[in-house]
Design an enzyme around this catalytic site. Structure first.
Site, short mmCIF file in Angstrom:
data_model
loop_
_atom_site.label_atom_id
_atom_site.label_comp_id
_atom_site.label_asym_id
_atom_site.label_seq_id
_atom_site.Cartn_x
_atom_site.Cartn_y
_atom_site.Cartn_z
N GLN A 183 -5.02 -0.29 -1.30
CA GLN A 183 -4.01 -1.00 -0.39
C GLN A 183 -3.26 -1.45 -1.34
O GLN A 183 -2.83 -0.87 -2.36
CB GLN A 183 -4.84 -2.02 0.12
CG GLN A 183 -5.60 -2.04 1.34
CD GLN A 183 -7.04 -1.11 1.10
OE1 GLN A 183 -7.66 -1.77 0.53
NE2 GLN A 183 -7.18 0.10 1.54
N THR B 5 -3.66 7.41 9.02
CA THR B 5 -3.45 7.21 10.84
C THR B 5 -2.27 8.03 11.20
O THR B 5 -2.35 8.47 12.47
CB THR B 5 -3.40 5.79 10.99
OG1 THR B 5 -2.06 5.61 10.27
CG2 THR B 5 -4.44 5.01 10.69
N ASP C 154 12.72 10.17 -6.34
CA ASP C 154 13.65 11.48 -5.91
C ASP C 154 13.81 11.16 -4.52
O ASP C 154 14.63 11.89 -3.98
CB ASP C 154 12.66 12.57 -5.83
CG ASP C 154 11.28 12.22 -5.08
OD1 ASP C 154 10.48 11.39 -5.70
OD2 ASP C 154 11.17 13.14 -4.32
N ARG D 32 5.52 4.92 8.77
CA ARG D 32 5.66 3.52 8.19
C ARG D 32 7.05 2.96 8.20
O ARG D 32 7.84 3.76 8.24
CB ARG D 32 5.56 3.97 6.60
CG ARG D 32 4.04 4.47 6.09
CD ARG D 32 3.92 4.94 4.78
NE ARG D 32 2.69 5.67 4.41
CZ ARG D 32 2.48 6.58 3.71
NH1 ARG D 32 3.35 7.03 2.83
NH2 ARG D 32 1.21 7.04 3.30
N GLY E 32 0.86 -1.26 -0.10
CA GLY E 32 0.11 0.04 0.13
C GLY E 32 0.91 1.39 0.03
O GLY E 32 2.03 1.02 0.16
N HIS F 82 -5.30 8.16 -0.26
CA HIS F 82 -4.77 8.50 -1.47
C HIS F 82 -4.43 10.05 -1.61
O HIS F 82 -5.36 10.78 -1.67
CB HIS F 82 -5.67 7.90 -2.64
CG HIS F 82 -5.74 6.52 -2.77
ND1 HIS F 82 -6.64 5.68 -3.56
CD2 HIS F 82 -5.19 5.39 -1.74
CE1 HIS F 82 -6.59 4.32 -3.24
NE2 HIS F 82 -5.76 4.20 -2.13
#
Ligand code: GDP
Ligand code: IMO
Ligand code: MG
Length: 423
Positions: free
Chosen positions: A221, A298, A330, A302, A12, A41
């Site tokens: 996802q 949330t 990048d 990550r 995701g 998104h």
């Protein structure tokens, strides 16, 4: 006319929203086929940033029709907040957004059940987004769900029965909760939902296809979170793969044209579960910092690591990917060297497929490539790509067996470079 599908190949957050927005002008319709407000998104253009959860990412491009398909689970309260924010920012959508009557409703008690199940799992928790996704799909499959079309007739009765059933389960779990505010907000949103065009989306979509209209299906996802093929049980509860577009929209498999597979130049994952190339060192922190790798829904940090070609090849196979799109190149602009995982070492053996049982017993085997150490964010065409970057692309294409047609060099709509390939 054919339908193209765009979906994530990793865990995701590959950048699906950005690319759907970029590709929308080439299509007549954009349709979401699975997932719900667990998605976040992100799109950026003209100095503005938007995060979409349930509304398809084609909503900002002219007057294109956007459809929420039957495979999606919809939380009316979150949908209302998202839609009203868009309308307030000058993007009216009532005329341009149609919603399947067969999409399932996320009830307030589904959200509570999501939290209760996670709490009951303790250390083994999935790390869900807490949006009630699992419990809603569970009700769908066990034939207890409420659908968008249900709001049109005798809804109060159906809602009360579903709520009572959920409360019984919550009682068994000894889970404390307070529904009052959640429920008030949710009920107000049901009235709002009725203001939209609620459709038999499979019929509308197929009529559009007979009329030679083109459709882009937007996945949420990623393949490694798919309920069947992902890193089970640390997955979401829907089919995120290409086949999900057929069941989630009512599109026949032979209608599918191109399958765009999106991946980051590295890899990330939110929540629990295996992640063979995860980095726990300064390099991982650097990717996280440069890539702003915090969940768009949330805000969770990550987990970051190098690109995993074993998992990517598996995802390409499952989805029948015809075109690859590489995002966030990048983010690696300043690295001396870049690693790519080409195999796993497991129980003393080298394997090149994603195994059934995967946890700490897997050690990635890396190939190291020179970094390009060039700021790519202002580049406009592939002619400007540094030699080392081209070498990285060629290496990936050779490993993956599919061409990389689009390269993204920044979050903005404009920071997207198409590569010229021979047809
Ligand atoms: P999605 O869920 O697949 O749509 O992806 P998310 O929106 O959750 O996460 C992608 C993040 O990366 C967002 O913050 C985007 O604005 C950002 N992004 C997308 N493409 C690029 C890119 O090429 N470079 C950089 N630096 N950021 C990007
Ligand atoms: P987009 O569309 C990244 C993860 C959660 C958790 C697992 C199950 O923005 O790429 P769920 O709430 O679906 O039951 O959570 O799946 N997850 C995502 N991770 N991007 C997403 O969506 C995700 N949607 C769910 O973190 O590990
Ligand atoms: Mg996301």
């Amino acid at each position: 006319m054919k339908v193209d599908v765009l979906l994530g190949l990793q865990w995701g957050d590959e950048g699906k929203g950005k690319v759907v927005d970029v590709l929308t002008p080439r299509y007549d319709v954009v349709a979401r086929f699975q997932g719900g407000p667990n998605a976040g998104h992100t799109l950026e253009f003209e100095g503005q940033k938007y995060v979409l959860r349930s509304i398809p990412s084609g909503i900002f491009q002219g007057d294109k029709l956007n459809i929420i398909g039957n495979g999606v689970v919809l939380d009316p309260a979150l949908f209302k907040a998202e839609a009203e924010a868009l309308e307030a920012s000058g993007h009216p959508l009532k005329e341009r957004l149609h919603i399947s009557k067969k999409a399932h409703l996320i009830l307030p008690t589904h959200r509570v059940l999501d939290a209760a199940y996670e709490a009951a799992k303790g250390d083994a928790k999935v790390g869900t987004t807490g949006k009630g996704i699992g419990p809603t799909y569970t009700d769908k499959i066990s034939r207890n769900g409420l659908r968008v079309g249900d709001i049109l007739h005798n809804f109060e009765e159906k809602y009360a029965a579903a709520k009572a059933r959920h409360e019984q389960i919550l009682k068994g779990l000894n889970y404390e909760y307070n529904l009052d505010e959640l429920e008030r907000e949710w009920m107000a949103a049901i009235a709002y939902l009725k203001e939209f065009t609620l459709i038999d989306s499979e019929k509308e979509i197929n009529n559009l296809l007979y009329d030679d209209q083109t459709i882009l299906c937007e996945g949420a996802q990623g393949t490694m979170l798919d309920i069947d093929f992902g890193s089970y049980p640390f997955v979401t509860s829907s089919n995120t793969v290409c086949a999900g577009a057929c069941t989630g929209l009512g599109i026949a498999p032979n209608r599918i044209g191109d399958v765009y597979g999106i991946f980051k130049a590295y890899c990330t994952r939110v929540g629990s579960g295996p992640f063979p190339t995860e980095l726990f060192d300064e390099t991982g922190d650097k990717i996280c910092e440069l890539g702003h790798e915090f969940g768009s829904v949330t805000g969770r940090k990550r987990r970051c690591g190098w690109i995993d070609l074993v998992a990517l090849k598996y995802a390409i196979m499952i989805n029948g990917v015809t075109k690859l799109i590489m995002m966030k190149s990048d983010v690696l602009d300043t690295f001396d060297t870049i690693k790519a995982c080409v195999a796993y070492k497991m129980n003393g053996e080298e394997i090149d497929f994603f195994p059934y049982e995967i946890d700490d017993n897997v050690e990635p085997v890396y190939v190291e490539l020179p970094g390009w150490q060039t700021d790519m964010t202002a580049m406009q065409s592939e002619d400007e790509f540094p030699e080392e970057f081209n070498a990285y692309l060629s290496f990936l294409e050779e490993q993956l067996g599919v061409e990389i047609n689009i390269v993204s060099v920044g979050p903005d709509r404009e920071q997207t470079i198409e590569r010229y390939t021979e047809e």
